[in-house]
Design an enzyme around this catalytic site. Structure first.
Site, mmCIF file in Angstrom:
data_model
loop_
_atom_site.group_PDB
_atom_site.id
_atom_site.type_symbol
_atom_site.label_atom_id
_atom_site.label_comp_id
_atom_site.label_asym_id
_atom_site.label_seq_id
_atom_site.Cartn_x
_atom_site.Cartn_y
_atom_site.Cartn_z
ATOM 1 N N ASN A 240 39.677 38.786 31.606
ATOM 2 C CA ASN A 240 40.426 39.053 32.832
ATOM 3 C C ASN A 240 41.611 38.089 32.893
ATOM 4 O O ASN A 240 41.434 36.898 33.103
ATOM 5 C CB ASN A 240 39.509 38.864 34.042
ATOM 6 C CG ASN A 240 40.202 39.164 35.362
ATOM 7 O OD1 ASN A 240 41.418 39.269 35.440
ATOM 8 N ND2 ASN A 240 39.407 39.283 36.417
ATOM 9 N N CYS B 125 45.314 39.459 41.391
ATOM 10 C CA CYS B 125 45.283 40.385 40.252
ATOM 11 C C CYS B 125 46.108 41.646 40.486
ATOM 12 O O CYS B 125 46.407 42.373 39.538
ATOM 13 C CB CYS B 125 43.847 40.754 39.917
ATOM 14 S SG CYS B 125 42.797 39.324 39.533
ATOM 15 N N HIS C 225 43.055 47.420 36.025
ATOM 16 C CA HIS C 225 42.931 45.973 35.898
ATOM 17 C C HIS C 225 41.706 45.652 35.056
ATOM 18 O O HIS C 225 40.622 46.199 35.276
ATOM 19 C CB HIS C 225 42.814 45.353 37.289
ATOM 20 C CG HIS C 225 42.444 43.909 37.276
ATOM 21 N ND1 HIS C 225 43.047 42.989 36.443
ATOM 22 C CD2 HIS C 225 41.526 43.202 38.001
ATOM 23 C CE1 HIS C 225 42.524 41.797 36.648
ATOM 24 N NE2 HIS C 225 41.598 41.899 37.585
#
Length: 331
Positions: free
Chosen positions: A273, A110, A243
């Protein structure tokens, strides 16, 4: 010499999978998911390929920047896994865009988009590039177990891109990793060599509470460090683009950092996500909506499997963008 962000783009699949629709597939509910994560829906690849998303996001970033693909000196794609093991996603993108330059992928989970920015910065510093396309594209729907309600509800697919040109707008950047494989991991395919030891199913596994603790502490630490390294204070930060992993993580980090809620940008309710694509997807959305003003200072922060982390401070040197926003990969 560092770089400036000259254009942004994004793309996501046509299929929007709501929490209610997901509850028809597994034992869950909109209330259970939304109160724990802040997610209301996610987009999932069905007809499109990941390359479709990456190319569309790249095209939009090039259009926004007023740059032709033939002008690019480098293409970097951040992805956990492209449509092929080889060739790389970036090479497929290069051909479909009509570019003629080096192209390769990076995988920092990520945190990959910020890692890719750091890689690009090195090319500018060495005067090896004047125009770079960075794309983060992720197909998380292909990497989660759709029978595991603790993980599959969290993730979605998407792509975000930026065109970088010569400038002085990267004010500081920080990366880290510690090589953890116990808390969050996706095993590789086992292969079929006769009598070779079998492997685990190639789906994501995660220990949620440990990820939460790591995520909050790393975001607070990294954002504070890059602000200090840039010679700034928290009051100088116009917006934080974190994020988009879990709204509880974002809220906990915001509270510790004592940053006003209106300065924390999110779109997790729409996209879930999307791993390394989450920050550039959010960046493009805010750019297209005219949220940023010339001179705004942006703090980006990500964390991911590995455990990797990345954070940076960017100055927004463009005016408002009013270019149309392309929402579907196959429009």
């Amino acid at each position: 010499m560092s770089f400036s962000v000259s254009g942004t783009g994004s793309a996501y699949p046509a299929l929007a999978l709501t929490n209610d629709a997901l509850s028809n597939m597994i034992d869950t509910s909109d209330e259970w998911i939304s109160t724990r994560t802040g997610i209301r829906q996610r987009h999932v690849l069905k007809e499109e390929s990941l390359a479709d998303l990456a190319v569309t996001a790249g095209e939009q970033a090039l259009l926004d920047a007023g740059v032709e693909a033939a002008e690019l000196d480098l293409i970097i794609c951040s992805t956990l896994r492209g449509d092929f093991i080889t060739p790389s996603l970036s090479c497929i993108v290069e051909k479909r865009l009509g570019a003629c330059c080096p192209a390769y992928d990076v995988n920092a989970a990520c945190s990959g988009f910020i890692y890719a920015l750091d890689v690009a910065d090195g090319y500018f510093a060495r005067k090896k590039a004047k125009k770079v396309l960075v794309i983060a594209a992720e197909a998380m729907s292909k990497l989660v177990d759709w029978q595991d309600r603790s993980t599959c509800v969290l993730f979605g697919d998407g792509a975000g891109a930026v065109v970088l040109t010569e400038g002085e707008d990267l004010l500081s950047i920080k990366l880290s990793a510690n090589g953890d494989t116990d808390v969050m991991a996706i095993p590789n395919v086992a292969g079929n060599f006769p009598d070779a030891a079998g492997g685990a199913d190639p789906y994501l596994t995660m220990k949620g509470q440990e990820v939460f603790k790591f995520a909050v502490s790393s975001m607070c630490r990294d954002i504070a460090e890059v602000i200090g390294e840039a010679g700034l204070s928290k009051d100088d930060i116009s917006y934080v683009l974190p994020h988009q992993a879990n709204m509880r993580i974002i809220d906990a980090a915001r509270s510790r950092l004592k940053i006003a809620p209106e300065r924390i940008l999110t779109n997790i309710e729409r996209f879930g996500n999307t791993s390394s694509a989450s920050i550039p997807l959010l960046l493009d959305q805010m750019n297209r909506e005219g949220r940023f003003q010339k001179g705004d200072i942006l703090a980006l922060s990500a964390f991911g499997s590995g455990f990797t982390t990345g954070a940076c401070i960017l100055r927004w040197s463009r005016g408002r963008s009013f270019a149309p926003r392309y929402q579907m990969a196959c429009d």
